[in-house]
Design a protein around this motif. Sequence first.
Motif, PDB file in Angstrom:
ATOM      1  N   GLN A 214       0.818  -1.209   0.000  1.00 32.73           N
ATOM      2  CA  GLN A 214       0.000   0.000   0.000  1.00 32.73           C
ATOM      3  C   GLN A 214       0.858   1.268   0.000  1.00 32.73           C
ATOM      4  OE1 GLN A 214      -2.702  -0.306   3.305  1.00 32.73           O
ATOM      5  NE2 GLN A 214      -3.887  -1.988   2.379  1.00 32.73           N
ATOM      6  N   LEU A 215       2.083   1.151   0.493  1.00 30.86           N
ATOM      7  CA  LEU A 215       3.009   2.294   0.439  1.00 30.86           C
ATOM      8  C   LEU A 215       3.570   2.502  -0.958  1.00 30.86           C
ATOM      9  CD1 LEU A 215       5.069   1.750   3.736  1.00 30.86           C
ATOM     10  CD2 LEU A 215       3.235   3.408   3.338  1.00 30.86           C
ATOM     11  N   GLY A 216       3.342   1.552  -1.857  1.00 32.49           N
ATOM     12  CA  GLY A 216       3.869   1.654  -3.216  1.00 32.49           C
ATOM     13  C   GLY A 216       5.102   0.817  -3.444  1.00 32.49           C
ATOM     14  N   VAL A 217       5.480  -0.040  -2.463  1.00 30.08           N
ATOM     15  CA  VAL A 217       6.644  -0.911  -2.594  1.00 30.08           C
ATOM     16  C   VAL A 217       6.202  -2.225  -3.223  1.00 30.08           C
ATOM     17  CG1 VAL A 217       8.472  -2.115  -1.364  1.00 30.08           C
ATOM     18  CG2 VAL A 217       7.710   0.130  -0.574  1.00 30.08           C
ATOM     19  N   HIS A 218       6.878  -2.643  -4.279  1.00 27.44           N
ATOM     20  CA  HIS A 218       6.592  -3.939  -4.891  1.00 27.44           C
ATOM     21  C   HIS A 218       7.360  -5.030  -4.134  1.00 27.44           C
ATOM     22  CE1 HIS A 218       5.128  -2.327  -9.054  1.00 27.44           C
ATOM     23  NE2 HIS A 218       4.473  -1.816  -8.024  1.00 27.44           N
ATOM     24  N   ILE A 219       6.667  -6.136  -3.861  1.00 27.49           N
ATOM     25  CA  ILE A 219       7.227  -7.212  -3.026  1.00 27.49           C
ATOM     26  C   ILE A 219       7.441  -8.449  -3.887  1.00 27.49           C
ATOM     27  CG2 ILE A 219       6.864  -8.655  -0.991  1.00 27.49           C
ATOM     28  CD1 ILE A 219       7.209  -5.710  -0.350  1.00 27.49           C
ATOM     29  N   GLY A 220       8.591  -9.096  -3.658  1.00 31.89           N
ATOM     30  CA  GLY A 220       8.904 -10.321  -4.384  1.00 31.89           C
ATOM     31  C   GLY A 220       9.415 -11.415  -3.468  1.00 31.89           C
ATOM     32  N   ILE A 221       9.429 -12.641  -4.005  1.00 36.66           N
ATOM     33  CA  ILE A 221       9.949 -13.812  -3.289  1.00 36.66           C
ATOM     34  C   ILE A 221      11.251 -14.226  -3.961  1.00 36.66           C
ATOM     35  CG2 ILE A 221       9.525 -16.196  -2.591  1.00 36.66           C
ATOM     36  CD1 ILE A 221       6.554 -15.645  -2.760  1.00 36.66           C
ATOM     37  N   ASP A 222      12.329 -14.252  -3.190  1.00 30.42           N
ATOM     38  CA  ASP A 222      13.643 -14.601  -3.715  1.00 30.42           C
ATOM     39  C   ASP A 222      13.914 -16.086  -3.486  1.00 30.42           C
ATOM     40  OD1 ASP A 222      16.175 -14.365  -4.789  1.00 30.42           O
ATOM     41  OD2 ASP A 222      17.087 -13.827  -2.874  1.00 30.42           O
ATOM     42  N   GLY A 223      14.600 -16.729  -4.439  1.00 30.81           N
ATOM     43  CA  GLY A 223      14.974 -18.134  -4.290  1.00 30.81           C
ATOM     44  C   GLY A 223      13.804 -19.076  -4.380  1.00 30.81           C
ATOM     45  N   PHE A 224      12.789 -18.744  -5.202  1.00 33.71           N
ATOM     46  CA  PHE A 224      11.623 -19.609  -5.330  1.00 33.71           C
ATOM     47  C   PHE A 224      12.039 -20.940  -5.964  1.00 33.71           C
ATOM     48  CE2 PHE A 224       7.831 -21.227  -7.455  1.00 33.71           C
ATOM     49  CZ  PHE A 224       6.890 -21.086  -6.460  1.00 33.71           C
ATOM     50  N   GLY A 225      11.640 -22.031  -5.350  1.00 35.29           N
ATOM     51  CA  GLY A 225      12.033 -23.360  -5.811  1.00 35.29           C
ATOM     52  C   GLY A 225      13.153 -23.961  -5.002  1.00 35.29           C
ATOM     53  N   GLN A 226      13.895 -23.118  -4.292  1.00 40.13           N
ATOM     54  CA  GLN A 226      14.977 -23.608  -3.436  1.00 40.13           C
ATOM     55  C   GLN A 226      14.444 -24.041  -2.080  1.00 40.13           C
ATOM     56  OE1 GLN A 226      18.167 -20.811  -3.086  1.00 40.13           O
ATOM     57  NE2 GLN A 226      19.380 -22.096  -1.724  1.00 40.13           N
ATOM     58  N   THR A 227      13.390 -23.386  -1.624  1.00 42.93           N
ATOM     59  CA  THR A 227      12.740 -23.705  -0.360  1.00 42.93           C
ATOM     60  C   THR A 227      11.330 -24.193  -0.655  1.00 42.93           C
ATOM     61  OG1 THR A 227      14.005 -22.005   0.782  1.00 42.93           O
ATOM     62  CG2 THR A 227      12.012 -22.784   1.873  1.00 42.93           C
ATOM     63  N   PRO A 228      10.889 -25.317  -0.055  1.00 48.33           N
ATOM     64  CA  PRO A 228       9.550 -25.843  -0.365  1.00 48.33           C
ATOM     65  C   PRO A 228       8.442 -24.928   0.164  1.00 48.33           C
ATOM     66  CG  PRO A 228      10.547 -27.063   1.455  1.00 48.33           C
ATOM     67  CD  PRO A 228      11.592 -26.145   0.926  1.00 48.33           C
ATOM     68  N   ILE A 229       7.647 -24.391  -0.764  1.00 49.47           N
ATOM     69  CA  ILE A 229       6.463 -23.601  -0.430  1.00 49.47           C
ATOM     70  C   ILE A 229       5.263 -24.289  -1.066  1.00 49.47           C
ATOM     71  CG2 ILE A 229       5.315 -21.362  -0.605  1.00 49.47           C
ATOM     72  CD1 ILE A 229       8.009 -20.059  -0.885  1.00 49.47           C
ATOM     73  N   GLN A 230       4.256 -24.573  -0.269  1.00 52.82           N
ATOM     74  CA  GLN A 230       3.071 -25.219  -0.806  1.00 52.82           C
ATOM     75  C   GLN A 230       2.381 -24.285  -1.807  1.00 52.82           C
ATOM     76  OE1 GLN A 230       0.600 -26.401   2.449  1.00 52.82           O
ATOM     77  NE2 GLN A 230       2.106 -27.814   3.307  1.00 52.82           N
ATOM     78  N   LEU A 231       2.103 -24.813  -2.984  1.00 56.17           N
ATOM     79  CA  LEU A 231       1.517 -23.984  -4.037  1.00 56.17           C
ATOM     80  C   LEU A 231       0.123 -23.490  -3.654  1.00 56.17           C
ATOM     81  CD1 LEU A 231       2.599 -25.945  -7.255  1.00 56.17           C
ATOM     82  CD2 LEU A 231       3.649 -23.927  -6.233  1.00 56.17           C
ATOM     83  N   ASN A 232      -0.611 -24.293  -2.890  1.00 55.34           N
ATOM     84  CA  ASN A 232      -1.942 -23.834  -2.489  1.00 55.34           C
ATOM     85  C   ASN A 232      -1.862 -22.686  -1.492  1.00 55.34           C
ATOM     86  OD1 ASN A 232      -0.893 -25.416  -0.478  1.00 55.34           O
ATOM     87  ND2 ASN A 232      -2.861 -26.273   0.156  1.00 55.34           N
ATOM     88  N   ARG A 233      -0.737 -22.554  -0.785  1.00 57.76           N
ATOM     89  CA  ARG A 233      -0.554 -21.422   0.115  1.00 57.76           C
ATOM     90  C   ARG A 233      -0.017 -20.198  -0.622  1.00 57.76           C
ATOM     91  NH1 ARG A 233      -0.059 -22.637   5.487  1.00 57.76           N
ATOM     92  NH2 ARG A 233      -0.368 -20.386   5.714  1.00 57.76           N
TER      93      ARG A 233
END
Length: 587
Positions: free
Chosen positions: A477-496
């Motif tokens: 909301q402040l105008g900062v774009h947020i990203g996820i670094d190292g996607f695929g290196q750490t297991p993140i459930q796709l449904n989450r």
Amino acid sequence: MLAQSSTWFTSFLSSTAHSVSLFDPLAIGGIATAGMMLCIVTKEVLLKGLHATLCTIACLLLLSNVPMAMFMLAIVFAIYLAYSFSFSVSVSWVSKLVAGSICIYVIFLSGYLLFQWPVNFAALGLFPIYFGLLYATWLESQMKPQADSTKNKSFGNELGIPNRASLRLAYEEQRRLDPGPAILVVVFLEGIEQVNIHLGREFGDTLLAESANRIQQQLNNRDIFPIPNGNSVSRLAHLGGLHFAFVCRLGRFEYLHEQLIDDVLLCIAKPFHVGSCTLEISARASYVNCDEELGQFDSLIACGYLALDKLPKQSMCAYQQQMQISQVELQARLRELANIKIEEELEIFFQPAFSQQSGKIAYLELLLRWQHPKLGLLNAESFIEDIRLAGLALPVARFVIERAAELAMALKMEELQVPLNINIFGQEMLQQDFLSFMDHILLEHYLQAGEILLEFPAQLFIDVEQQTLSRIEQLRQLGVHIGIDGFGQTPIQLNRLSELQVDFIKLSAQLTAQPQPDGAQAIFKSLVAMQQQRGLQVICEGIESNAQLEFAKQLECDAVQGHYLAQPMSSKGVMGWLQQWQAKDND
């Protein structure tokens, strides 16, 4: 001279021979009184009988006043000498007292044989023994409650098993008896802290007690060191918190410790029934050879803890000396970081990412470097975790973001529209103070939405809480774009992943590394397409070769970044490079 002294002493004793009749009742009475007092003070029934018997024999021998009595008293002295060695170290002087009394007895025995001294003078040797034993017995009776209290503290444990102090005593005793090969095993329970938070400490304590009981049931092997536990023996000790330990010999089975660890981990993995709840936890274990660290108990325990810390993803961790070396090196680096001058020693480098479709600069990523006084210029990967451990994550992040904001203003003045991407350390960046700081920076430097990008490590999103989602949304909301670094290196459930309102993801370099197994390209391409359908930009990072670049093109990523495309540039050279790139692009 000696002959004259001996003759005088003999004549003196002869002159006092008429007073022997007066000495007899005094000697016998004194010994009888001391013997009775000793029987009263002594609590053990067998010792009471021993003192009463020896006192009676001594009195009868003195009353008989026969030559044989002088020799029979030697038996009494010998028994008391043997008994004196049973006293504790704190009253070890008793044996010396008895030995001195025997010397007195030997003197009077020699006088009896050579000069016919009276038999009853042997009582002079018995008096120190009785009164010394009386005093020593009283001292031990006074010290026993204190010793019992210390023992209770040593063996007492809310889980009903020995504690660390008890294990130390058992370890030292067993190693003294058998210094052969042995292994110390440290067991750590994972998941009980979450039970304490969500269900309450009562559930957690019950779960801890049941876990300890299960572990004990697996330790019935006689090669495991026994640990005194009150009137019984245990083979498991509670080190405190969620840590337990045991020690096993390897004389008969070389890999006994590994088998025992497997049994412990399997039994802990089974569900627990606490109240009306079915709970699941897990365990990890480390083991240390008892010959390490010169066999010092506390050092071995520290090594066990260190192995668990160094290998957090392994269920069975073997301690190695290299861990200690790396720990010492880490402590040295932390001492260096404690005195670091952030604005003088830390430098910012820049690396561009390029759009796949247009070839234009998608953003500039800020890369942290440390101008180490001894090792030279260090990449962030070699010290970024140390920054967090030293408690400098927030100050360093502020330093980097302030430099990014200053550069963003300079770029706008040069009419260069290039977003700046900043790596954020982790959870500490989602505190309210950091949000207020970002709001202030954006307003102070007149930065618009999308001009600052923040990328968070993927492990931050493994277990997403509502508070995390709320703070990320506040940053957006402040105008900062947020990203996820190292996607695929750490297991993140796709449904989450659908719950995360982010703007872009950066695929880990592991996903584009060549060669890839059959079918990997189709899977990754569908993953990229799915995220793009959600409105996210997908960026391939770590491009180091043309093969990786071609693979990224086949995945149809939005942007690519890596050393193959552009090397990181210092703050002095980045403005010139951007101006040259802008001129080339305009041509």
